[in-house]
Scaffold this motif. Sequence first.
Motif, PDB file in Angstrom:
ATOM      1  N   GLY A  30       3.623   9.746  -4.811  1.00 28.35           N
ATOM      2  CA  GLY A  30       2.428  10.035  -5.507  1.00 28.35           C
ATOM      3  C   GLY A  30       2.566  10.943  -6.653  1.00 28.35           C
ATOM      4  O   GLY A  30       3.315  11.846  -6.688  1.00 28.35           O
ATOM      5  N   TRP A 130      -4.289   4.767 -13.807  1.00 25.48           N
ATOM      6  CA  TRP A 130      -4.307   5.965 -12.981  1.00 25.48           C
ATOM      7  C   TRP A 130      -4.322   5.610 -11.499  1.00 25.48           C
ATOM      8  O   TRP A 130      -4.678   4.509 -11.105  1.00 25.48           O
ATOM      9  CB  TRP A 130      -5.468   6.909 -13.315  1.00 25.48           C
ATOM     10  CG  TRP A 130      -6.793   6.343 -13.735  1.00 25.48           C
ATOM     11  CD1 TRP A 130      -7.199   6.131 -15.013  1.00 25.48           C
ATOM     12  CD2 TRP A 130      -7.901   5.987 -12.907  1.00 25.48           C
ATOM     13  NE1 TRP A 130      -8.493   5.663 -15.046  1.00 25.48           N
ATOM     14  CE2 TRP A 130      -8.951   5.575 -13.768  1.00 25.48           C
ATOM     15  CE3 TRP A 130      -8.130   5.979 -11.532  1.00 25.48           C
ATOM     16  CZ2 TRP A 130     -10.195   5.134 -13.298  1.00 25.48           C
ATOM     17  CZ3 TRP A 130      -9.363   5.551 -11.051  1.00 25.48           C
ATOM     18  CH2 TRP A 130     -10.379   5.144 -11.935  1.00 25.48           C
ATOM     19  N   TRP A 131      -3.874   6.590 -10.704  1.00 27.82           N
ATOM     20  CA  TRP A 131      -3.758   6.432  -9.258  1.00 27.82           C
ATOM     21  C   TRP A 131      -4.791   7.303  -8.557  1.00 27.82           C
ATOM     22  O   TRP A 131      -5.064   8.429  -8.992  1.00 27.82           O
ATOM     23  CB  TRP A 131      -2.363   6.838  -8.780  1.00 27.82           C
ATOM     24  CG  TRP A 131      -1.339   5.768  -8.976  1.00 27.82           C
ATOM     25  CD1 TRP A 131      -0.553   5.575 -10.069  1.00 27.82           C
ATOM     26  CD2 TRP A 131      -1.007   4.739  -8.048  1.00 27.82           C
ATOM     27  NE1 TRP A 131       0.255   4.480  -9.880  1.00 27.82           N
ATOM     28  CE2 TRP A 131       0.000   3.950  -8.651  1.00 27.82           C
ATOM     29  CE3 TRP A 131      -1.446   4.398  -6.767  1.00 27.82           C
ATOM     30  CZ2 TRP A 131       0.577   2.855  -8.014  1.00 27.82           C
ATOM     31  CZ3 TRP A 131      -0.885   3.310  -6.131  1.00 27.82           C
ATOM     32  CH2 TRP A 131       0.120   2.541  -6.761  1.00 27.82           C
ATOM     33  N   PHE A 147      -4.782   3.980  -0.909  1.00 24.66           N
ATOM     34  CA  PHE A 147      -4.088   4.395  -2.123  1.00 24.66           C
ATOM     35  C   PHE A 147      -4.193   3.210  -3.076  1.00 24.66           C
ATOM     36  O   PHE A 147      -3.933   2.056  -2.679  1.00 24.66           O
ATOM     37  CB  PHE A 147      -2.614   4.703  -1.867  1.00 24.66           C
ATOM     38  CG  PHE A 147      -2.374   6.047  -1.250  1.00 24.66           C
ATOM     39  CD1 PHE A 147      -2.580   7.216  -1.970  1.00 24.66           C
ATOM     40  CD2 PHE A 147      -1.936   6.150   0.066  1.00 24.66           C
ATOM     41  CE1 PHE A 147      -2.354   8.457  -1.406  1.00 24.66           C
ATOM     42  CE2 PHE A 147      -1.699   7.394   0.637  1.00 24.66           C
ATOM     43  CZ  PHE A 147      -1.915   8.549  -0.093  1.00 24.66           C
ATOM     44  N   GLN A 149      -4.226   1.827  -7.526  1.00 23.17           N
ATOM     45  CA  GLN A 149      -4.020   2.048  -8.954  1.00 23.17           C
ATOM     46  C   GLN A 149      -5.004   1.183  -9.735  1.00 23.17           C
ATOM     47  O   GLN A 149      -5.206   0.004  -9.411  1.00 23.17           O
ATOM     48  CB  GLN A 149      -2.594   1.681  -9.363  1.00 23.17           C
ATOM     49  CG  GLN A 149      -2.311   1.877 -10.852  1.00 23.17           C
ATOM     50  CD  GLN A 149      -1.003   1.228 -11.282  1.00 23.17           C
ATOM     51  OE1 GLN A 149      -0.678   0.128 -10.844  1.00 23.17           O
ATOM     52  NE2 GLN A 149      -0.259   1.896 -12.134  1.00 23.17           N
ATOM     53  N   ASN A 183       6.898   9.837  -6.087  1.00 30.40           N
ATOM     54  CA  ASN A 183       6.195   8.568  -5.898  1.00 30.40           C
ATOM     55  C   ASN A 183       5.668   8.399  -4.477  1.00 30.40           C
ATOM     56  O   ASN A 183       5.188   7.339  -4.106  1.00 30.40           O
ATOM     57  CB  ASN A 183       7.131   7.395  -6.237  1.00 30.40           C
ATOM     58  CG  ASN A 183       8.235   7.223  -5.214  1.00 30.40           C
ATOM     59  OD1 ASN A 183       8.687   8.196  -4.608  1.00 30.40           O
ATOM     60  ND2 ASN A 183       8.695   6.003  -5.027  1.00 30.40           N
ATOM     61  N   LEU A 200       3.515   5.057  -5.495  1.00 33.04           N
ATOM     62  CA  LEU A 200       2.925   5.638  -6.694  1.00 33.04           C
ATOM     63  C   LEU A 200       3.887   5.530  -7.875  1.00 33.04           C
ATOM     64  O   LEU A 200       5.086   5.724  -7.728  1.00 33.04           O
ATOM     65  CB  LEU A 200       2.575   7.106  -6.472  1.00 33.04           C
ATOM     66  CG  LEU A 200       1.613   7.465  -5.331  1.00 33.04           C
ATOM     67  CD1 LEU A 200       1.283   8.944  -5.380  1.00 33.04           C
ATOM     68  CD2 LEU A 200       0.351   6.637  -5.399  1.00 33.04           C
TER      69      LEU A 200
END
Length: 630
Positions: A30, A130-131, A147, A149, A183, A200
Amino acid sequence: MKNSFVSPARDRRVPRIRSIAALTALTLSGGLLAAVNLSAPAAAKPGDVVVSENFDSGTLPAGWRAIDGEWKVENGRLRGTASSGTKKITFGRHLTDFRFEATVRFESVAEPTRWTSLGLDVPADGSTPWWIATMRSGTTAANGLEFAQLTTGNAWNVTNTAAAGYPAGTGRDVKVAVEVHGNQARWFFDGRQLLRTTSLTRSTDGGQALIVNGSTVSFDDVRVVELAPNGYLRPDGAPVTVIAHRGASSAAPENTLVAQEVARRAGADWIENDVQPSRDGVPFVLHDGTVDRTTDGAGAIRSLTAAQLKALDAGSWFAPHYTGVRLPTLAEQLADLRTRGGNLLLEIKGAHSRDEVAKIVEVIRAEQMTGRVFIQSFEVDALKHTYALAPELPLGLLRGSLDADPVAIAKELHLTAYNPTGAALIAKPEVVDGLHKAGVAVMAWTIDSAAQWRQLEQIGVDGIITNRPAELAGWNAAFAQGSPAEPTVSIASPLDGAQLDRAQQPVLGVVAANADTVTVTLDGKPAQSGQKLDLTRLAAGRHTVRAEATGPTGTVSTTATFTITVDDAGLGYLILTSGADATAIKQMTDHLVKGKYDHLARYAERNAGQRIPARVAGVIAADARTLAQR
C-alpha cells in the motif's frame, strides 16, 4: 514478516483475542497518502505523527483540501456529504511506511452499499489514479471492506474484499485503520485485521484522503503515523502471516508454479521456495540436492543443464493429473508472482559462492521484485553475500535450534527476521519478545498442527511456514471473525474416481481448514497426508481414502475412491520392480510377453518367499489371473 506505530518494546505475549504485534509488511501492499503541503516537508521518521486531528478548532485544518462535495467541521467532527457520486478531501504527505487511522460514523446512507474510504496514495488535487481502503455501511456483505484503485480511465480495480462480522450501520462509531508498507497494506476494523493486500501501486507524491460516496459520514481522531520499514512484525489485531512451504505442498507438487497458484488461491501471504543453480548457472526452484524424488529424472541439480532440467516431469510423482508440470526457473517463478500477485520467501539452499548469490540477485532485480522477495538461508555465508550485494533485500536466518543469543546474531548479520523451528520457540517463548524489542521479526517452520499454530500465535510469532496454507488461512479467518469457524476437509489427491495403474505413485493430499486434528485412513488403515502411495502393494480394484477433521465446533469427514487397473504394462512394471532375483524376473517376463498369464500366476505362487518376495508374488499372481480371465 512486521509492525505498527506503537513502541516495539510493548508486551507481545498477550492472549490471542488481543493479537500480539508483528508482521505488517508481509502480505500487504500500500501507498497511502497524498501530498498536500505547498512546500516540501521535512522527511518523516518512524514514530513521527504526520497528521493528528480531532477537529476541536471548529474549522478545516490547514493544508486540508476539499476537492468536491460538502466538507465542514461541526460538533468536534469532520462531516463529509456526497448526495451522489464520490467526494473527497485530501491532506498529509507521501509516505512509504505508515499507519492511517480514524474514528468513522455513517450518519446517513442512501443504501447499505454506499461507502466511505481512507485514501492511500491520492494526489493532492484528487486526480486519478488513486488507491483507497473502503468500508460500506453494510459491512457484512462479501465486499463490505475493499482495497481498490480508481484508474486514469475512471474504472475501478478492486483487488481484495472481505466481510466483517457485524455491520458498521449508521449512528455508531467504528475505529478503522490501515497499515501500509510499500505495496502491501492491512485493513483493520475495530482493532481486528480483516483484509490485506500486496497489490498497491505507489506514486512518488500521493498522500492521504477521506472519501464519501452516497452518504454523509463524520470523522474524528484522524491520525497518520510514520512506521519503521520492517513490515514483517505483526501489528496488534493482526493474525500470523501465512507462508506456504514449497507452495501448497500438501495439495500440489512442491516448488512448482501450480503449487504456487494453489497456495495463492488458498490465501497464503507468502510463498516459500528453494533456489539452487543448474550446471550452467541458471537458478532453479528445487529443494533437494538431486532431482530424483520430485521428477522423473535422476542426478544432482548442479550436474544437469537448464535444458535438461526443463525437460523433466516434476508433477506426475505427486499425482497423475499433474503430469507435465515443469521445474520453474527462479525468473519464471518471480514473473508469475509479479503478474499474478504474491511475495516470495526464498531460501538459498546449500552452500553458494558469491558469484552464485550474485546471479540470484541479478534475477530478482531483472524481474523488478526486490520489494517482494525476502531471502533466508541456513548458510551464514549466503546471507553475508546477499547483504553485500543487495542490502535492500530483507534477510532471515534459518535455524534448527536456537542460538545462545539470537539478538546478537541478528545484529551481526543485519537480519530482518530470525527463523527457527516452531518446537524451539515453543520450548523457549521469551526469545520472541527479545527479538521483537530489537526490531526483528520471527517466523517459525514448518508447522502443520492447529494446536501449535495457537501456541505460536499466543507467544507473538509473526509468521508461520506451513505445508497447509489453506488450513492456516482458514484458521486465521476464524480468528478475524472473533469466533471459531466450522472445520472443513477435502481430498485433493488421488481424485475421487481416479483410474491408476501400477507404475503411478500418487501422493495422498488432504486439505483441511479450522481443524485441530486431521485423521486419514486408506482402506481403514492409518495413513498420512503427503504420503506417497505405493500401488505395487495394493490389490487391484477399488480403494477408499477417508479424511476426518476435528475443530472447536465439531467433526467433518469426506471420502474419495480410486481404482487400480490391471494391464500388461502395469504387470511388467510390477515384475521389474518386485525385488525378485534375475532368473525369476526373466522367467516371469517371458510368460508375460507370450501372454501365458496362468503360467505366470503359478510360477509366482510357487516361488513366493524364495526367488520372489512373498508380498509381491501374491500381487503378481492376482494380476496375472485377472488378465487370464479377459
